[in-house]
Every structure is written in C-alpha cells, then in structure tokens.
Design a protein around this motif. Structure first.
Motif, PDB file in Angstrom:
ATOM      1  N   TRP A  64       0.832  -1.207   0.000  1.00  0.00           N
ATOM      2  CA  TRP A  64       0.000   0.000   0.000  1.00  0.00           C
ATOM      3  C   TRP A  64       0.867   1.257   0.000  1.00  0.00           C
ATOM      4  O   TRP A  64       0.574   2.214  -0.714  1.00  0.00           O
ATOM      5  N   GLY A  65       1.931   1.266   0.787  1.00  0.00           N
ATOM      6  CA  GLY A  65       2.829   2.422   0.814  1.00  0.00           C
ATOM      7  C   GLY A  65       3.464   2.692  -0.538  1.00  0.00           C
ATOM      8  O   GLY A  65       3.571   3.840  -0.972  1.00  0.00           O
ATOM      9  N   ILE A  66       3.862   1.632  -1.222  1.00  0.00           N
ATOM     10  CA  ILE A  66       4.453   1.789  -2.555  1.00  0.00           C
ATOM     11  C   ILE A  66       3.417   2.329  -3.527  1.00  0.00           C
ATOM     12  O   ILE A  66       3.701   3.259  -4.300  1.00  0.00           O
ATOM     13  N   VAL A  67       2.208   1.766  -3.506  1.00  0.00           N
ATOM     14  CA  VAL A  67       1.153   2.213  -4.420  1.00  0.00           C
ATOM     15  C   VAL A  67       0.779   3.671  -4.154  1.00  0.00           C
ATOM     16  O   VAL A  67       0.639   4.470  -5.083  1.00  0.00           O
ATOM     17  N   VAL A  68       0.637   4.042  -2.894  1.00  0.00           N
ATOM     18  CA  VAL A  68       0.291   5.424  -2.553  1.00  0.00           C
ATOM     19  C   VAL A  68       1.408   6.381  -2.979  1.00  0.00           C
ATOM     20  O   VAL A  68       1.144   7.460  -3.514  1.00  0.00           O
ATOM     21  N   ALA A  69       2.654   5.977  -2.777  1.00  0.00           N
ATOM     22  CA  ALA A  69       3.775   6.832  -3.195  1.00  0.00           C
ATOM     23  C   ALA A  69       3.774   7.024  -4.712  1.00  0.00           C
ATOM     24  O   ALA A  69       3.989   8.143  -5.194  1.00  0.00           O
ATOM     25  N   VAL A  70       3.515   5.963  -5.455  1.00  0.00           N
ATOM     26  CA  VAL A  70       3.471   6.068  -6.923  1.00  0.00           C
ATOM     27  C   VAL A  70       2.349   7.005  -7.349  1.00  0.00           C
ATOM     28  O   VAL A  70       2.524   7.839  -8.245  1.00  0.00           O
ATOM     29  N   ILE A  71       1.201   6.909  -6.684  1.00  0.00           N
ATOM     30  CA  ILE A  71       0.067   7.764  -7.047  1.00  0.00           C
ATOM     31  C   ILE A  71       0.339   9.221  -6.676  1.00  0.00           C
ATOM     32  O   ILE A  71       0.123  10.131  -7.484  1.00  0.00           O
ATOM     33  N   LEU A  72       0.805   9.454  -5.458  1.00  0.00           N
ATOM     34  CA  LEU A  72       0.999  10.827  -4.999  1.00  0.00           C
ATOM     35  C   LEU A  72       2.174  11.533  -5.678  1.00  0.00           C
ATOM     36  O   LEU A  72       2.165  12.754  -5.828  1.00  0.00           O
ATOM     37  N   LEU A  73       3.177  10.781  -6.072  1.00  0.00           N
ATOM     38  CA  LEU A  73       4.341  11.380  -6.739  1.00  0.00           C
ATOM     39  C   LEU A  73       4.157  11.486  -8.249  1.00  0.00           C
ATOM     40  O   LEU A  73       5.075  11.932  -8.950  1.00  0.00           O
ATOM     41  N   ASP A  74       3.007  11.077  -8.761  1.00  0.00           N
ATOM     42  CA  ASP A  74       2.714  11.120 -10.200  1.00  0.00           C
ATOM     43  C   ASP A  74       3.816  10.459 -11.024  1.00  0.00           C
ATOM     44  O   ASP A  74       4.317  11.019 -11.995  1.00  0.00           O
ATOM     45  N   VAL A  75       4.198   9.266 -10.619  1.00  0.00           N
ATOM     46  CA  VAL A  75       5.239   8.535 -11.334  1.00  0.00           C
ATOM     47  C   VAL A  75       4.772   8.162 -12.729  1.00  0.00           C
ATOM     48  O   VAL A  75       5.534   8.238 -13.687  1.00  0.00           O
ATOM     49  N   PHE A  76       3.502   7.782 -12.844  1.00  0.00           N
ATOM     50  CA  PHE A  76       2.929   7.416 -14.132  1.00  0.00           C
ATOM     51  C   PHE A  76       1.748   8.319 -14.429  1.00  0.00           C
ATOM     52  O   PHE A  76       1.039   8.742 -13.534  1.00  0.00           O
ATOM     53  N   ALA A  77       1.526   8.566 -15.715  1.00  0.00           N
ATOM     54  CA  ALA A  77       0.339   9.284 -16.164  1.00  0.00           C
ATOM     55  C   ALA A  77      -0.469   8.340 -17.049  1.00  0.00           C
ATOM     56  O   ALA A  77       0.055   7.339 -17.566  1.00  0.00           O
ATOM     57  N   ILE A  78      -1.725   8.651 -17.229  1.00  0.00           N
ATOM     58  CA  ILE A  78      -2.566   7.797 -18.075  1.00  0.00           C
ATOM     59  C   ILE A  78      -2.018   7.748 -19.497  1.00  0.00           C
ATOM     60  O   ILE A  78      -2.067   6.712 -20.151  1.00  0.00           O
ATOM     61  N   SER A  79      -1.453   8.828 -19.959  1.00  0.00           N
ATOM     62  CA  SER A  79      -0.914   8.840 -21.323  1.00  0.00           C
ATOM     63  C   SER A  79       0.277   7.891 -21.480  1.00  0.00           C
ATOM     64  O   SER A  79       0.595   7.476 -22.591  1.00  0.00           O
ATOM     65  N   ASP A  80       0.943   7.513 -20.369  1.00  0.00           N
ATOM     66  CA  ASP A  80       2.040   6.544 -20.447  1.00  0.00           C
ATOM     67  C   ASP A  80       1.540   5.166 -20.844  1.00  0.00           C
ATOM     68  O   ASP A  80       2.295   4.347 -21.352  1.00  0.00           O
ATOM     69  N   PHE A  81       0.266   4.890 -20.610  1.00  0.00           N
ATOM     70  CA  PHE A  81      -0.308   3.588 -20.911  1.00  0.00           C
ATOM     71  C   PHE A  81      -1.163   3.613 -22.175  1.00  0.00           C
ATOM     72  O   PHE A  81      -1.892   2.672 -22.434  1.00  0.00           O
ATOM     73  N   ASP A  82      -1.090   4.672 -22.957  1.00  0.00           N
ATOM     74  CA  ASP A  82      -1.880   4.820 -24.168  1.00  0.00           C
ATOM     75  C   ASP A  82      -1.193   4.070 -25.307  1.00  0.00           C
ATOM     76  O   ASP A  82      -0.438   4.639 -26.090  1.00  0.00           O
ATOM     77  N   ILE A  83      -1.467   2.769 -25.409  1.00  0.00           N
ATOM     78  CA  ILE A  83      -0.779   1.953 -26.405  1.00  0.00           C
ATOM     79  C   ILE A  83      -1.352   2.136 -27.804  1.00  0.00           C
ATOM     80  O   ILE A  83      -0.712   1.769 -28.785  1.00  0.00           O
ATOM     81  N   PHE A  84      -2.548   2.709 -27.903  1.00  0.00           N
ATOM     82  CA  PHE A  84      -3.161   2.913 -29.218  1.00  0.00           C
ATOM     83  C   PHE A  84      -3.017   4.360 -29.694  1.00  0.00           C
ATOM     84  O   PHE A  84      -3.542   4.715 -30.724  1.00  0.00           O
ATOM     85  N   HIS A  85      -2.325   5.194 -28.941  1.00  0.00           N
ATOM     86  CA  HIS A  85      -2.059   6.599 -29.287  1.00  0.00           C
ATOM     87  C   HIS A  85      -3.350   7.363 -29.566  1.00  0.00           C
ATOM     88  O   HIS A  85      -3.486   8.066 -30.555  1.00  0.00           O
TER      89      HIS A  85
END
Length: 94
Positions: A64-85
């Motif tokens: 949970w701590g890792i997941v919360v840190a990833v969310i709060l630090l904006d490590v990933f954005a939704i556009s990073d997972f846009d495989i169909f562009h």
C-alpha cells in the motif's frame, strides 16, 4: 487521493494478500489423522489465522505504501499507458 480512497485501497490490498496467504501452511484433518465426524478430511486442523493476519497486515502496508507513493508522486500518467495513441498532447482524447 482522498482519505477514503486510501483506506479502500488498503482494505482491497489487505484482502488480496490475505486470500493469497490463506491456503499456505494449512494442515488438514486428513493430514493430521483426526477427522471430526460430519466434516471433510480437507477441513483445516491447524490454520494459523492470527499469524497469517499479522503477516498480511505487514505485507499489505508495504505494498500500500508503494502504491500510494506512486500515485501521490505522479510517477505514471494515463498517457504513459496509451498503447493505441488515442490521447492528444494535452491528455484529452482526439
């Protein structure tokens, strides 16, 4: 992330980890040779629920701590997972 979302995420992670740990090191009545009348031989004889709940809590808090840190630090954005562009440069769909 709101407090309610954080708590719900912790409960979900805890539940998943608990269901993963639940069958580990389970000793059945059939294995111990003491099958109670009216039960299956696969019914648990020794289940270690308290120990499993404590281990689950520790593991779930770390995940949970890792997941919360990833969310709060904006490590990933939704556009990073846009495989169909399909998303434009501003993040909106074309």
């Amino acid at each position: 992330m709101s407090l309610a979302a954080a708590v719900v995420m912790l409960v979900m992670i805890w539940s998943l980890v608990f269901f993963i740990l639940l069958p580990l090191r389970l000793q059945t009545q059939g294995e111990s040779g003491k099958v109670e009348e009216g039960t299956h031989s696969s019914a648990p004889e020794v289940h270690h629920l308290k120990k499993k709940a404590l281990i689950t809590t520790a593991v779930a808090l770390v995940i949970w701590g890792i997941v919360v840190a990833v969310i709060l630090l904006d490590v990933f954005a939704i556009s990073d997972f846009d495989i169909f562009h399909r998303m434009g440069p501003t993040g909106g769909f074309h």
